[in-house]
Design an enzyme around this catalytic site. Structure first.
Site, PDB file in Angstrom:
ATOM      1  N   LYS A  29       1.027  -1.050  -0.125  1.00 27.68           N
ATOM      2  CA  LYS A  29       0.286  -0.055  -0.430  1.00 27.68           C
ATOM      3  C   LYS A  29       1.278   1.405   0.171  1.00 27.68           C
ATOM      4  O   LYS A  29       1.412   1.502   1.146  1.00 27.68           O
ATOM      5  CB  LYS A  29      -1.122   0.782   1.315  1.00 27.68           C
ATOM      6  CG  LYS A  29      -2.377   1.093   1.187  1.00 27.68           C
ATOM      7  CD  LYS A  29      -2.846   1.757   1.886  1.00 27.68           C
ATOM      8  CE  LYS A  29      -1.631   2.800   2.497  1.00 27.68           C
ATOM      9  NZ  LYS A  29      -2.171   4.138   2.000  1.00 27.68           N
TER      10      LYS A  29
ATOM     11  N   GLU B 126       9.612   1.076  10.395  1.00 25.89           N
ATOM     12  CA  GLU B 126      11.020   2.032  10.458  1.00 25.89           C
ATOM     13  C   GLU B 126      10.603   3.478   9.933  1.00 25.89           C
ATOM     14  O   GLU B 126       9.864   3.933   8.994  1.00 25.89           O
ATOM     15  CB  GLU B 126      11.025   2.401   8.361  1.00 25.89           C
ATOM     16  CG  GLU B 126      12.300   0.511   8.238  1.00 25.89           C
ATOM     17  CD  GLU B 126      13.864   0.713   8.566  1.00 25.89           C
ATOM     18  OE1 GLU B 126      13.935   1.149   8.781  1.00 25.89           O
ATOM     19  OE2 GLU B 126      13.607  -0.534   8.593  1.00 25.89           O
TER      20      GLU B 126
ATOM     21  N   CYS C 240      13.805  10.004   5.638  1.00 27.05           N
ATOM     22  CA  CYS C 240      14.371  10.372   7.092  1.00 27.05           C
ATOM     23  C   CYS C 240      15.544  10.079   8.158  1.00 27.05           C
ATOM     24  O   CYS C 240      15.679  10.065   9.154  1.00 27.05           O
ATOM     25  CB  CYS C 240      14.112   8.782   7.141  1.00 27.05           C
ATOM     26  SG  CYS C 240      14.715   7.635   6.751  1.00 27.05           S
TER      27      CYS C 240
ATOM     28  N   GLU D  79      10.582  15.838  14.223  1.00 26.09           N
ATOM     29  CA  GLU D  79      11.323  15.920  12.597  1.00 26.09           C
ATOM     30  C   GLU D  79      10.342  17.476  11.856  1.00 26.09           C
ATOM     31  O   GLU D  79       9.337  16.859  12.335  1.00 26.09           O
ATOM     32  CB  GLU D  79      10.574  14.500  12.786  1.00 26.09           C
ATOM     33  CG  GLU D  79      11.258  14.179  11.009  1.00 26.09           C
ATOM     34  CD  GLU D  79      10.801  12.678  10.700  1.00 26.09           C
ATOM     35  OE1 GLU D  79       9.604  12.878  10.834  1.00 26.09           O
ATOM     36  OE2 GLU D  79      12.029  11.830   9.949  1.00 26.09           O
TER      37      GLU D  79
END
Ligand code: NAD
Length: 519
Positions: free
Chosen positions: A202, A277, A311, A412
């Site tokens: 997905k 992750e 990331c 982040e």
């Protein structure tokens, strides 16, 4: 093409038909590939893998009553017949008109890269690099497929022979983010298929096109239907049913820690395997003894490459006190020259932010940093140069005098916003670097090998680079410490994340004693 015809096709067909009649439902799994193929050609079965029911339920597909399992193909064949074909498809040159005109190498990798650029706005050079590298995952994990083996156990009990089998988990759901759709999906698809699992991917609702295009290559490579599947849609509408589907045994997720937490909690309720992750706030640590020109490039590539939408962004730059002013001046000088513009233009260095919510979020964090008292050294606004054409561009932005307890140092941003923090010595650098809930990556810039080793041991991160940044390989395990995730992708052990171990005990002469006591 599934199992090929043989000269005695008629005999195989007759035998298969007879067996199908006799054994009805339990017949599944007993057919040889040749028999299955014979029945399939006759239109008597659908050549699908029932392990992919997860996907088929979602799209309303009713599977055939008889199927062969992907796992039933010999491992060598899974590699040579299917994964290798796929790899060659991605690599093969074939004309793609508009790419030929723009001088870009025309193959499926290039075509897929161009699709990703249209979807996520990252530089063509970056996406081409990723797509041209993807075949290596299929080469590497395909090669591991027939090296999966159990072991015999030197049991402490007489009269038994025991061994282990490594079996595939079954259906795996791969849920991927928008920043590097196919590279991150391949990190999951290649080991999963090599291990004998089937997979339902997905992709992000923002960047589904390349994964759908990729699916067509699986068909061209002759994969049996149902082995590789794509479902598209929003997280709550499509992602949640996939995570909760009873046939899905593992969810391999790449995305934000917020979503990861939701998925992990849902998966835990059903004892499903997960790989997470997640995000990062990676420290990029520059010591005074480093090659400072290289370190400036490392700092720039850490945060402004991919417009910071990675990331592993080196979003916290830790600079030693003694070189702080000169290093920062040099860095701002280089970052100031970054060319913004059309990501398809090879001259562009910083592209737009991918989505409107992300654009708004990055600008909001710039305000937060200002309010927290960080010093704006560069940028700080939406990109307003003519090349930006009113798109979702944010200027490369650098804040100095950042304290590690500020939100801009802890959260982040996922955009081109760098926070620079001072440190005194090695101990201070380590304290600051590790004082964050994430632990995906870190880098150290130094010419002292002892320091490099000490720092790499003590930095709490799944990847530590020394005198480099943003290097990845299918050979190097990748994953997070702390809130950056669970499990590892890439490298030889990653294939084990798609396997489960079974112990098999065979009585080779043990005499049963008291049946009420454990043997
Ligand atoms: P996201 O978490 O918003 O979405 C990721 C995927 O999860 C999408 O496909 C989305 O549709 C799906 N999703 C959302 N809610 C869901 C739900 N309730 N159930 C199931 N699926 C759901 O992340 P994003 O904004 O697409 O990507 C950016 C994030 O990804 C950043 O935090 C970044 O650090 C992280 N990331 C991590 C890595 C890594 O390898 N560690 C790599 C790239 C990106």
């Amino acid at each position: 093409m599934p199992p090929e015809d043989t000269a005695d096709h008629a005999a195989i067909l007759a035998r298969a038909q007879a067996r199908a009649k006799e054994e009805s439902a339990s017949f599944r799994g007993l057919l040889t590939p040749a028999e299955t193929w014979a029945l399939f050609k006759q239109g008597e079965i659908a050549l699908v893998d029932t392990r992919t029911l997860a996907e088929r339920d979602l799209v309303g597909y009713v599977p055939g009553s008889i199927a062969i399992e992907w796992y039933d193909y010999p491992a060598k064949r899974r590699n040579e017949r299917f994964l290798t074909q796929l790899r060659e498809k991605v690599e093969a040159d074939r004309p793609v008109a508009f790419l030929c005109r723009s001088g870009v190498r025309s193959n499926d990798a290039a075509k897929l890269a161009a699709t990703e650029v249209r979807d996520n706005g990252k530089l063509l050079a970056e996406m081409l690099g990723q797509l041209n590298y993807i075949p290596q995952w299929f080469y590497y994990y395909g090669g591991l497929a027939d090296k999966i083996q159990g072991t015999t156990l030197p049991l402490d009990k007489k009269g038994y022979f025991a061994f282990t089998r490594n079996e595939p988990l079954g259906v795996v759901a791969a849920i991927t983010p928008w920043n590097s759709p196919l590279m991150l999906a391949s990190w999951k698809i290649a080991p999963a298929l090599a291990a004998g699992c089937t997979i339902v991917v997905k992709p992000s609702e923002f960047t589904s096109a390349s994964t759908l295009e990729f699916a067509a290559l699986f068909d061209e490579a002759g994969f049996p239907p149902g082995v590789f599947n794509v479902v598209t849609g929003f997280g709550n509408e499509v992602g949640t049913p996939l995570v909760e589907h009873p046939l899905v045994r593992k969810i391999s997720f790449t995305g934000s820690d917020t979503t990861g937490r939701i998925i992990n909690e849902k998966a835990a309720r059903h004892f499903k395997h997960t790989a997470m992750e997640l995000g990062g706030k990676s420290p990029n640590v520059v010591f005074a003894d480093a090659d400072l020109d290289q370190a400036v490039f490392g700092a720039v590539s850490g945060i402004f490459a991919a417009t910071g939408q990675t990331c592993i962004a080196g979003s916290r730059l830790l600079v030693q006190d003694s070189i702080y002013d000169s290093f920062v001046e040099k860095l701002v000088g280089v970052a100031r020259t970054a060319r913004m513009g059309d990501p398809m233009d090879p001259a562009t260095q910083v592209g737009p932010v991918t989505t409107p919510p992300q654009f708004a979020k990055v600008l909001e964090y710039i305000d937060v940093a200002r309010q927290e008292g960080a010093t704006l050294l560069l940028g700080g606004q939406r990109g307003n140069a003519p090349e930006c054409g009113g798109g979702w561009f944010v200027q490369p932005t650098i804040f100095g005098d950042v304290r590690n307890d500020m939100r801009i140092a802890q959260e982040e941003v996922f955009g081109p916003v760098l926070s620079i923090i001072r440190f005194k010595d090695e101990e201070d650098a380590l304290r600051i670097a590790n004082d964050v809930r994430f632990g995906l990556a870190a880098a150290v810039w130094t010419s002292d090998i002892g320091r490099a080793l000490r720092m790499s041991e003590k930095l709490q991160a799944g990847t530590v680079w020394v005198n480099t940044y943003r290097a990845i390989s299918y050979l190097a395990p990748f994953g997070g410490y702390k809130d950056s995730g669970l499990g590892r992708e890439n490298g030889i052990d990653a294939i084990r994340e798609y396997l489960q171990v079974k112990s098999v005990w065979i009585n080779s002469g043990a005499v049963a004693g008291n049946p009420f006591v454990m043997r």
